[in-house]
Each structure stands twice: as structure tokens, then as C-alpha cells.
Design a protein around this motif. Structure first.
Motif, short mmCIF file in Angstrom:
data_model
loop_
_atom_site.label_atom_id
_atom_site.label_comp_id
_atom_site.label_asym_id
_atom_site.label_seq_id
_atom_site.Cartn_x
_atom_site.Cartn_y
_atom_site.Cartn_z
N UNK A 1 18.23 -38.57 25.12
CA UNK A 1 19.01 -37.48 25.69
C UNK A 1 19.42 -36.41 24.71
N UNK A 2 19.75 -36.77 23.48
CA UNK A 2 20.16 -35.78 22.50
C UNK A 2 19.03 -35.25 21.65
N UNK A 3 17.80 -35.63 21.99
CA UNK A 3 16.65 -35.21 21.22
C UNK A 3 16.17 -36.29 20.27
N UNK A 4 14.89 -36.30 19.97
CA UNK A 4 14.32 -37.25 19.02
C UNK A 4 14.74 -36.86 17.61
N UNK A 5 14.49 -37.76 16.66
CA UNK A 5 14.85 -37.46 15.27
C UNK A 5 14.12 -36.22 14.78
N UNK A 6 12.84 -36.10 15.12
CA UNK A 6 12.09 -34.92 14.68
C UNK A 6 12.66 -33.63 15.25
N UNK A 7 13.08 -33.67 16.51
CA UNK A 7 13.67 -32.47 17.12
C UNK A 7 15.01 -32.13 16.48
N UNK A 8 15.77 -33.16 16.13
CA UNK A 8 17.07 -32.92 15.48
C UNK A 8 16.88 -32.38 14.06
N UNK A 9 15.86 -32.89 13.37
CA UNK A 9 15.55 -32.36 12.04
C UNK A 9 15.20 -30.87 12.13
N UNK A 10 14.40 -30.51 13.13
CA UNK A 10 14.04 -29.10 13.32
C UNK A 10 15.28 -28.27 13.63
N UNK A 11 16.19 -28.83 14.46
CA UNK A 11 17.42 -28.12 14.77
C UNK A 11 18.27 -27.90 13.53
N UNK A 12 18.37 -28.91 12.67
CA UNK A 12 19.14 -28.76 11.43
C UNK A 12 18.53 -27.68 10.54
N UNK A 13 17.20 -27.61 10.51
CA UNK A 13 16.53 -26.56 9.72
C UNK A 13 16.83 -25.18 10.28
N UNK A 14 16.81 -25.06 11.60
CA UNK A 14 17.09 -23.76 12.23
C UNK A 14 18.53 -23.32 11.95
N UNK A 15 19.46 -24.25 11.93
CA UNK A 15 20.87 -23.92 11.74
C UNK A 15 21.25 -23.74 10.27
N UNK A 16 20.37 -24.11 9.36
CA UNK A 16 20.71 -24.09 7.94
C UNK A 16 21.22 -22.74 7.44
N UNK A 17 20.63 -21.59 7.83
CA UNK A 17 21.16 -20.32 7.33
C UNK A 17 22.59 -20.04 7.78
N UNK A 18 23.03 -20.67 8.88
CA UNK A 18 24.39 -20.45 9.38
C UNK A 18 25.34 -21.55 8.93
N UNK A 19 24.87 -22.78 8.93
CA UNK A 19 25.74 -23.92 8.60
C UNK A 19 25.46 -24.51 7.23
N UNK A 20 24.22 -24.40 6.76
CA UNK A 20 23.82 -25.13 5.57
C UNK A 20 24.46 -24.65 4.29
N UNK A 21 24.74 -23.37 4.18
CA UNK A 21 25.24 -22.86 2.91
C UNK A 21 26.59 -23.48 2.55
N UNK A 22 27.47 -23.64 3.57
CA UNK A 22 28.78 -24.18 3.29
C UNK A 22 28.84 -25.70 3.43
N UNK A 23 28.03 -26.26 4.32
CA UNK A 23 28.10 -27.69 4.59
C UNK A 23 27.10 -28.49 3.77
N UNK A 24 26.22 -27.81 3.04
CA UNK A 24 25.15 -28.54 2.39
C UNK A 24 24.11 -28.92 3.43
N UNK A 25 23.37 -29.99 3.17
CA UNK A 25 22.36 -30.44 4.12
C UNK A 25 23.05 -31.01 5.36
#
Length: 460
Positions: free
Chosen positions: A135-159
Motif C-alpha cells: 500500500x505505501x509503495x515497494x522499497x524501490x518506489x520509496x527509494x525513488x521518492x526519497x531521491x526526488x525529495x532530496x533537493x527539498x528535504x535532503x539538504x537539512x535532513x541528510x539522507x
């Protein structure tokens, strides 16, 4: 006639008659569009294929397509073919009321979609693709989502841990899932003018809307602190980047103050962030400033394409992730696997970034056009919509009626009002018209409308 090729089935409507064959072909096209057999955006077969199927010469089909184009049924794209015309509504108005990204500049979206879908079907077992998925997406889909969000969330939160990223079929579903966590009867703090989807969802879920004052910089942090102390709400709903509808982008200081107010009051923040990726340099997100209190929602519908129907939801860390995933599954069992697979592939391969760059280029050009035509409109350089304050005494309902006479579809402040007392204005969406030349003419119509100059006339 029994056509094997599905793209030629509408030719069965041509039939016999006294009218010239080219007019009967144009009439068949019109009937197929009217009855829904042909949809806006459908590509028509090449004229030579139609000529062969009918047993006529190419000139006849060329005249038929020209007649259909004159009736407003078709439009051509150089190098791509002929398509059933997409219009905003049945009246043919130019739609400045619907917020959506413009066609990406210099990027062949249709070809990319075809190629990626074909590649997915070639390498994936269809029985797996068409089965139920997590329901919340496969691991691969979540990894892709984290990559997409990195420019907005990654700088301050790290990985960003992929386990915190939930995949949802659109931001509205994600928003409803988050609001469903609040107890019925509790309060949700919003600005005086707010995205209509949150108003509808909150009221359906039995939540009270409490309005916090806002100014030219967005939600007022000092007023918010007072509201939080008096109301003890469940959450605060904020769109810090290119607010819908006011187009305000909060500066970093205001974001930090709102995050601190929520932290002190121990209330959740619902950060609706559909536009941050359009900015070349996104400002710090509320989720990066108060990660333990913030639900971050980022949809691809506003920065890539509404048809992707994919959003990423990042709850606060800890048990809230599982609780939110359960609420999301209760509303939508899973995202559509094929479309989510397309999105995931595009992010992994860099195609999504290329599309984003194309949308950003077009958004910049359209925003510059709006600045030329409507110099008092406000919104960031990359904004997909602008906000126009109405002069005192102007009746929004009357403006909408006059706009219809000019061939324009507009939306005014009352569509976004969380309370009866609210500022008046117009949200002008820039992404709807397919071409900049149509947008320019439409914006000229808005300018004339506001100045009461020029006769009422259609813009298309």
C-alpha cells in the motif's frame, strides 16, 4: 466496414450519402468526438492510411481533415501528427482557472511515455504488474521518492530513509489520509484563502477550520502562536512555497518561526508542497525545520504532469509512519502499479529531472508573460499561477460573467475562502493554455476586463 485497426474504427461512421466524401469523413469525425469514441488528445491515423481504408485519393482526406480542423475538432503538432483538439470545456473557453503544469519545453513527453511503458512491459511479468502491491509503495518506489525529495528535504535532513516515504495516488489522497488521523471535532488551522481540497476533506472528516491571519509574507507567525494557544488544534495546514491561491512564498525566517510555534504548541504541521521542485533553489521545508512534527506532501501533478497521479508523503519519524500508512491504505489500497513504475523509472534514469527542467523553462516564460500583461500580479519567477488583488468595489461574480463573455474561465477568492471574511482577488493559472500565444491573448483579455476597456469578445 469492419476495421481491424482500432484507430480507423471511426471510419465506420462515414457511410453513404449525397454529400461529398470529404464532408462525410469530417462528419464522421465530429460524431465520433461527440459520442466519446474519439477523446481529446487522441492521435488520428495518417492521412494515407485513411485514404487506403476508404479507397479514395489523399487529396480527399486532406480536405476532410481541413474541414474538421475548421470546425475546431483537430489540431496539428509539427513532426507528431494530428490530434483531437483538447479544449478547456465544451464552450471552448480558455481555462485560466485550473492549476496544472504547462507542456514541458523541449521535451517529447508523449514519446518518453511510450518508450518507458514499453520497456516496463518488456521486462516485467504482467501478472506481477497487475497484482496487488504494498500500500505505501515497494522499497524501490520509496527509494525513488526519497531521491526526488532530496533537493527539498535532503539538504537539512541528510539522507532521507526510504522507509519514511509513502507513495500515494495523488496529493489529495495523501492529504485526506493525514487529516483522518485527527480526532473528529478537532481544529485545523488554515489561512483565510486556502486550497479548496483541504476545506472539503476537513469538513468531510468532521474537523473545524480555524483561520489564522496572513499578510503579504504568508501566515503570520505571531498570530499563529496566539491561535494555537487559544484553540489547541490538531494541526496547522501550510503551503509555504507558491501558496495556492495567493502565490506567496514564505521566506526562511517565517518558515522557522512557524515551525517553532508548532513545536512549542506540540501540534502537527501538514506541509503541502507541490511546487518546491519547480524552484531552482528551494527554500528550507518545514519538514526539515521541524521533522518530528511535520507531514510533508509532495505531488508530481503540479511540477511534471497531473496524469502521473503520484505523490510522496513523508510522516514524522517513528510509529506515525505505520499509522499514516494504514490510513492511506484505508483510502486507496495502492497506487496504480503501471503509472508508479513509470514514475520510478523516470526518477532513476534522470528523465524526471529533464521533464522538470522543461516544465521550469516553460513556467519561467509564462510567468514573464504574465508580468508583462498583468504587472501588478504577484508570484515567484517559476510560479504556475499568479494572484491579482481586485480593486475596491469590484464584484467577483460579475467579473466571472464578463470573463465568460470574453471566452475566459476564471476563479475568484470565494472558491478558496475558509471563512466569510476574506480578501478579494483572482487566481490566474498559467499552465492550462497549450500554447504561449493563446495565454498571451487570454491575459490581454484579463487586463482589458480589469480596466473595463474594449468590447466583450472571444479570445479564441
Amino acid at each position: 466496414m469492419n476495421r481491424v485497426d482500432p484507430s480507423l474504427r471511426w471510419l465506420d461512421r462515414v457511410g453513404d450519402g449525397a454529400a461529398p466524401i470529404y464532408l462525410r469523413v469530417a462528419g464522421a469525425l465530429e460524431a465520433a468526438v461527440r459520442d466519446g469514441e474519439l477523446q481529446p488528445g487522441d492521435q488520428l491515423p495518417p492521412q494515407r492510411a485513411v485514404a487506403r481504408a476508404l479507397g479514395v485519393d489523399l487529396t480527399t482526406v486532406t480536405r476532410a481533415y481541413a474541414a474538421a480542423r475548421a470546425r475546431g475538432l483537430l489540431e496539428g503538432a509539427v513532426g507528431r501528427g494530428t490530434f483531437v483538439r483538447s479544449v478547456a470545456d465544451e464552450a471552448g473557453r480558455v481555462d485560466l482557472s485550473m492549476n496544472l503544469p504547462p507542456p514541458p519545453q523541449g521535451v517529447p513527453l508523449g514519446r518518453l511515455l511510450k518508450e518507458t511503458t514499453a520497456a516496463i512491459l518488456d521486462r516485467t511479468d504482467p501478472s506481477v504488474l497487475m497484482a496487488y502491491h504494498p500500500g505505501g509503495g515497494s522499497l524501490g518506489q520509496r527509494v525513488a521518492g526519497a531521491a526526488w525529495l532530496a533537493p527539498v528535504l535532503g539538504r537539512e535532513l541528510g539522507d532521507l530513509a526510504p522507509e519514511r516515504v509513502l507513495v500515494a495516488p495523488g496529493a489529495q489522497t495523501a492529504l485526506a489520509a493525514v487529516l483522518a488521523l485527527a480526532p473528529a471535532g478537532s481544529a485545523l488551522v488554515v489561512e483565510p484563502l486556502v486550497y479548496p481540497g483541504v476545506i472539503t476533506a476537513a469538513r468531510r472528516l468532521g474537523l473545524r477550520l480555524v483561520v489564522c491571519p496572513a499578510d503579504a509574507g504568508g501566515m503570520d507567525p505571531e498570530a499563529l502562536a496566539r491561535v494555537l494557544a487559544a484553540e489547541r488544534p490538531a494541526a496547522v495546514y501550510v503551503t509555504p512555497t507558491t501558496n495556492n491561491p495567493t502565490a506567496v512564498t514564505m521566506d526562511a525566517g517565517r518558515r522557522a518561526a512557524i515551525a517553532q510555534a508548532a513545536r512549542v504548541a506540540r501540534v502537527w504541521i501538514v506541509e503541502d508542497d507541490p511546487y518546491a521542485r519547480l524552484l531552482e533553489r528551494p527554500l528550507p521545508s518545514l519538514a526539515s525545520l521541524a521533522p518530528e512534527r511535520t507531514f510533508h506532501i509532495a505531488t508530481l501533478s503540479k511540477c511534471l504532469s497531473p496524469g502521473l497521479r503520484t505523490a510522496y508523503l513523508v510522516p514524522p519519524p517513528g510509529p506515525t509512519v505505520a499509522t499514516t500508512a494504514e490510513a492511506l491504505r484505508a483510502l486507496a489500497q495502492m497506487p496504480a502499479p503501471l503509472m508508479t513504475a513509470v514514475v520510478t523509472a523516470w526518477i532513476r534514469e534522470g528523465t524526471a529531472e529533464a521533464l522538470l527542467a522543461g516544465v521550469r523553462r516553460e513556467a519561467l516564460a509564462r510567468r514573464a508573460l504574465a508580468a508583462e500583461m498583468l504587472p501588478t500580479a504577484r508570484g515567484a519567477a517559476e510560479s504556475l499561477h499568479v494572484w491579482l488583488d481586485l480593486p475596491a468595489g469590484r464584484d467577483p461574480a460579475r467579473l466571472r460573467r464578463l470573463a465568460q463573455e470574453r471566452g475566459l474561465a476564471l476563479v475568484a477568492a470565494d472558491a478558496f475562502a475558509a471563512a466569510p471574511d476574506h480578501p478579494d482577488g483572482l487566481r490566474i493559472s498559467l499552465g492550462g493554455p497549450a500554447k504561449q500565444v493563446v495565454l498571451r491573448t487570454a491575459l490581454e483579455g484579463v487586463a482589458a476586463l480589469l480596466s473595463d476597456s474594449g468590447p466583450a469578445r472571444a479570445v479564441v
